[in-house]
Design a protein around this motif. Structure first.
Motif, PDB file in Angstrom:
ATOM      1  N   ASP A  20       0.548  -1.466   0.208  1.00  0.00           N
ATOM      2  CA  ASP A  20       0.021   0.027   0.143  1.00  0.00           C
ATOM      3  C   ASP A  20       0.918   1.029   0.390  1.00  0.00           C
ATOM      4  O   ASP A  20       1.573   1.743   1.106  1.00  0.00           O
ATOM      5  N   PRO A  21       0.683   2.154  -1.112  1.00  0.00           N
ATOM      6  CA  PRO A  21       1.678   3.605  -1.099  1.00  0.00           C
ATOM      7  C   PRO A  21       1.973   4.268  -0.096  1.00  0.00           C
ATOM      8  O   PRO A  21       2.598   5.255   0.311  1.00  0.00           O
ATOM      9  N   GLU A  22       0.401   4.492   0.926  1.00  0.00           N
ATOM     10  CA  GLU A  22       0.229   4.885   2.177  1.00  0.00           C
ATOM     11  C   GLU A  22       1.146   4.240   2.997  1.00  0.00           C
ATOM     12  O   GLU A  22       1.019   5.075   4.337  1.00  0.00           O
ATOM     13  N   LEU A  23       1.776   3.260   3.314  1.00  0.00           N
ATOM     14  CA  LEU A  23       2.116   2.648   4.480  1.00  0.00           C
ATOM     15  C   LEU A  23       2.806   2.863   4.166  1.00  0.00           C
ATOM     16  O   LEU A  23       4.855   1.922   4.866  1.00  0.00           O
ATOM     17  N   ILE A  24       3.984   3.595   3.816  1.00  0.00           N
ATOM     18  CA  ILE A  24       5.489   4.420   3.391  1.00  0.00           C
ATOM     19  C   ILE A  24       6.148   5.193   3.709  1.00  0.00           C
ATOM     20  O   ILE A  24       5.074   6.048   4.869  1.00  0.00           O
ATOM     21  N   THR A  25       6.688   5.370   4.916  1.00  0.00           N
ATOM     22  CA  THR A  25       7.274   6.276   6.375  1.00  0.00           C
ATOM     23  C   THR A  25       7.391   8.123   5.781  1.00  0.00           C
ATOM     24  O   THR A  25       8.067   7.811   4.550  1.00  0.00           O
ATOM     25  N   LEU A  26       7.366   8.830   6.810  1.00  0.00           N
ATOM     26  CA  LEU A  26       7.182  10.144   6.078  1.00  0.00           C
ATOM     27  C   LEU A  26       9.397  10.708   5.961  1.00  0.00           C
ATOM     28  O   LEU A  26       9.572  11.287   4.618  1.00  0.00           O
ATOM     29  N   LYS A  27      10.198   9.558   6.418  1.00  0.00           N
ATOM     30  CA  LYS A  27      11.298   9.642   6.447  1.00  0.00           C
ATOM     31  C   LYS A  27      11.905   8.418   5.235  1.00  0.00           C
ATOM     32  O   LYS A  27      12.751   9.585   4.203  1.00  0.00           O
ATOM     33  N   ALA A  28      11.089   8.013   4.109  1.00  0.00           N
ATOM     34  CA  ALA A  28      10.928   7.116   2.880  1.00  0.00           C
ATOM     35  C   ALA A  28      11.012   8.523   2.037  1.00  0.00           C
ATOM     36  O   ALA A  28      11.685   8.510   1.124  1.00  0.00           O
ATOM     37  N   LEU A  50       8.389  -3.944  -8.136  1.00  0.00           N
ATOM     38  CA  LEU A  50       7.359  -3.509  -7.107  1.00  0.00           C
ATOM     39  C   LEU A  50       7.567  -2.139  -6.150  1.00  0.00           C
ATOM     40  O   LEU A  50       7.072  -1.665  -6.115  1.00  0.00           O
ATOM     41  N   ALA A  51       9.061  -2.208  -5.582  1.00  0.00           N
ATOM     42  CA  ALA A  51       9.671  -1.348  -5.407  1.00  0.00           C
ATOM     43  C   ALA A  51       9.464  -0.070  -5.617  1.00  0.00           C
ATOM     44  O   ALA A  51       8.196   0.987  -4.915  1.00  0.00           O
ATOM     45  N   ARG A  52       9.995  -0.086  -6.593  1.00  0.00           N
ATOM     46  CA  ARG A  52       9.662   1.622  -7.588  1.00  0.00           C
ATOM     47  C   ARG A  52       8.158   1.848  -7.753  1.00  0.00           C
ATOM     48  O   ARG A  52       6.834   3.191  -7.198  1.00  0.00           O
ATOM     49  N   SER A  53       7.597   0.772  -7.721  1.00  0.00           N
ATOM     50  CA  SER A  53       5.496   1.502  -7.970  1.00  0.00           C
ATOM     51  C   SER A  53       5.227   1.555  -6.650  1.00  0.00           C
ATOM     52  O   SER A  53       4.232   2.686  -6.552  1.00  0.00           O
ATOM     53  N   ILE A  54       5.407   1.699  -5.816  1.00  0.00           N
ATOM     54  CA  ILE A  54       4.970   1.900  -4.273  1.00  0.00           C
ATOM     55  C   ILE A  54       5.129   2.688  -3.906  1.00  0.00           C
ATOM     56  O   ILE A  54       4.302   4.074  -3.420  1.00  0.00           O
ATOM     57  N   ALA A  55       6.726   3.800  -4.573  1.00  0.00           N
ATOM     58  CA  ALA A  55       7.127   5.111  -4.136  1.00  0.00           C
ATOM     59  C   ALA A  55       6.788   6.024  -5.557  1.00  0.00           C
ATOM     60  O   ALA A  55       7.474   6.909  -5.314  1.00  0.00           O
ATOM     61  N   ALA A  56       6.440   5.509  -6.444  1.00  0.00           N
ATOM     62  CA  ALA A  56       6.179   6.230  -8.087  1.00  0.00           C
ATOM     63  C   ALA A  56       6.434   7.692  -7.430  1.00  0.00           C
ATOM     64  O   ALA A  56       6.748   7.642  -8.120  1.00  0.00           O
ATOM     65  N   GLU A  57       4.706   7.892  -6.675  1.00  0.00           N
ATOM     66  CA  GLU A  57       4.427   8.972  -7.008  1.00  0.00           C
ATOM     67  C   GLU A  57       5.265  10.696  -5.953  1.00  0.00           C
ATOM     68  O   GLU A  57       5.187  11.239  -6.125  1.00  0.00           O
ATOM     69  N   HIS A  58       6.163  10.158  -5.647  1.00  0.00           N
ATOM     70  CA  HIS A  58       7.507  10.561  -5.024  1.00  0.00           C
ATOM     71  C   HIS A  58       8.699  10.918  -5.173  1.00  0.00           C
ATOM     72  O   HIS A  58      10.026  11.286  -5.284  1.00  0.00           O
ATOM     73  N   ILE A  59       8.763   9.946  -6.944  1.00  0.00           N
ATOM     74  CA  ILE A  59      10.280   9.673  -7.630  1.00  0.00           C
ATOM     75  C   ILE A  59      10.055  11.050  -8.542  1.00  0.00           C
ATOM     76  O   ILE A  59       9.238  10.808  -9.484  1.00  0.00           O
ATOM     77  N   SER A  60      10.766  11.986  -8.972  1.00  0.00           N
ATOM     78  CA  SER A  60      10.702  13.317  -9.606  1.00  0.00           C
ATOM     79  C   SER A  60      11.027  12.836 -11.232  1.00  0.00           C
ATOM     80  O   SER A  60      11.865  11.701 -10.990  1.00  0.00           O
ATOM     81  N   THR A  61      11.082  13.630 -12.414  1.00  0.00           N
ATOM     82  CA  THR A  61      10.964  12.995 -13.541  1.00  0.00           C
ATOM     83  C   THR A  61      12.869  13.072 -13.651  1.00  0.00           C
ATOM     84  O   THR A  61      13.242  12.939 -14.655  1.00  0.00           O
ATOM     85  N   ASP A  62      13.315  13.898 -12.361  1.00  0.00           N
ATOM     86  CA  ASP A  62      14.801  14.135 -12.709  1.00  0.00           C
ATOM     87  C   ASP A  62      15.653  13.489 -11.522  1.00  0.00           C
ATOM     88  O   ASP A  62      17.055  14.047 -12.392  1.00  0.00           O
TER      89      ASP A  62
END
Lengths: 241, 241
Positions: A20-28, A50-62
């Motif tokens: 669940d992408p919401e189960l990532i921590t603020l620090k991560a 899978l790891a990338r897809s969980i964090a995808a919304e925080h990974i900017s294109t640069d």
């Protein structure tokens, strides 16, 4: 040596949680946003990471992205050449003074492939490990089964170990997670039947993800299992919602 | 019955992680912000609630707060009257249609006191458990010790169990966390000495918190231990930074 370490980037092993992408921590989230280089495991031919897809919304294109492609069969030990090569690539970025965040499903030090990168690079670079929500709590929470309380013991056993050892450990245990079920489902079922634990055993696949599956192991419709699945047997805690 | 459930609030068991306020999940933050009622454990006479202090910056002043005061000695089983009374209070808010978030250090289902609330209220109300980062990953990450990998087994053993059982389990284990060390430090040291594991054992207290303490168990300056501490023994994984 201390000076050399200071001039390089920092290596982060970042747990992104169980799915669940919401189960990532603020620090991560903060470290993923601030690191210039993002690495993640990916099974060759196995679709997106899978790891990338969980964090995808925080990974900017640069970002510079590194895909750690593991062509191994999941139950075999990892190919050391893959981790040697990826560690060299990561090392290059660290030497250039860039921070590198290696994303890990669940928690990096709990059966995480980050351990293979850590072994190679932690002796040479400043390395920090950011704990994540592991699949254990996720599966227990999803199934409504309190894992362990008070002075109970808790054990995690990979299903691929030999049948007699697995049976012996299950007999002696109080609360158990049998992980990496995959093609070992029938073996685990046989053992649970012999130990009269079939009715207490709950099967959980892809906990907290959209296609999460939860069944009693005694359910006759349970016939196959993904690799990322576990069976929880909490001998003294009831409660399967 | 289904209709009755719908008219009441939802009970959330919310893991807030091991201590570092940044190791809380996005989901925990969202639920703490949206629930009208926030409950948390607190030891009577033991200072502020740790769970509340971890989540403090997300708790607005308009919340109704419930302090679950446990006068127990930490190693004894909890007083059922405390959990009966608190469950009644929480139940009142749920009946009024308010959501209640019960904060838990670490993960709610991993030795969490939320389990005692869950047992009482989950049969009656819609209950959701939000997994959190447990102390296991936090301690391992802080100490730079990969907990477990490949097909290794992993075991969690509370130090208060009897000396001979503890020794037997430690002998058979591959990777172990001995938790709730407290006044059992000397007992655990004796056993580790007999098993020739003293040099592989790492003591961790208050992982990820400001006053975190990490020492080898063989360090002669290690003489006392808080209750919330653990000893990690990973027989096959090296690496203590």
């Amino acid at each position: 040596m201390a000076l050399e370490k200071k001039l390089t980037g920092t290596l982060y092993g970042v747990g992104v949680g169980p799915g669940d992408p919401e189960l990532i921590t603020l620090k991560a989230v903060r470290l993923i946003r601030s690191a210039k280089v993002i690495a993640y495991p990916k099974l060759t031919g196995g679709g997106p990471s899978l790891a990338r897809s969980i964090a995808a919304e925080h990974i900017s294109t640069d970002k510079i992205e590194i895909s750690i492609e593991t062509p191994m069969l999941p139950e075999k030990f990892p190919d050391p050449n893959v981790y040697d090569r990826c560690s060299d690539v990561i090392s290059g970025h660290l030497e250039n003074g860039q921070d590198v965040a290696v994303l890990c499903e669940g928690d990096p030090f709990f059966y995480g492939s980050f351990i293979y990168i850590f072994e190679r690079l932690a002796p040479k670079y400043i390395t920090k490990v950011i704990a994540g929500v592991s699949s254990l709590g996720a599966c227990a929470g999803a199934a409504g089964i309190p894992l362990v309380s008070g002075n109970q013991r808790f054990e995690v056993i990979p299903a691929p170990i030999g049948e007699s050892l697995l049976e012996k450990r299950l007999m002696a245990a109080e609360s158990v997670a049998v992980i990496k079920i995959g093609r070992h489902l029938e073996k685990v079922k046989r053992i649970l039947f012999r130990l009269d634990l079939l009715d207490k055993a709950i099967f959980i696949e892809r906990a907290t993800m959209k296609n999460q599956k939860i069944k009693r192991v005694s359910d006759p419709t349970l016939k196959k299992s993904a690799y990322f699945s576990m069976i929880l047997i909490c001998k003294y805690n009831q409660g399967f919602q």
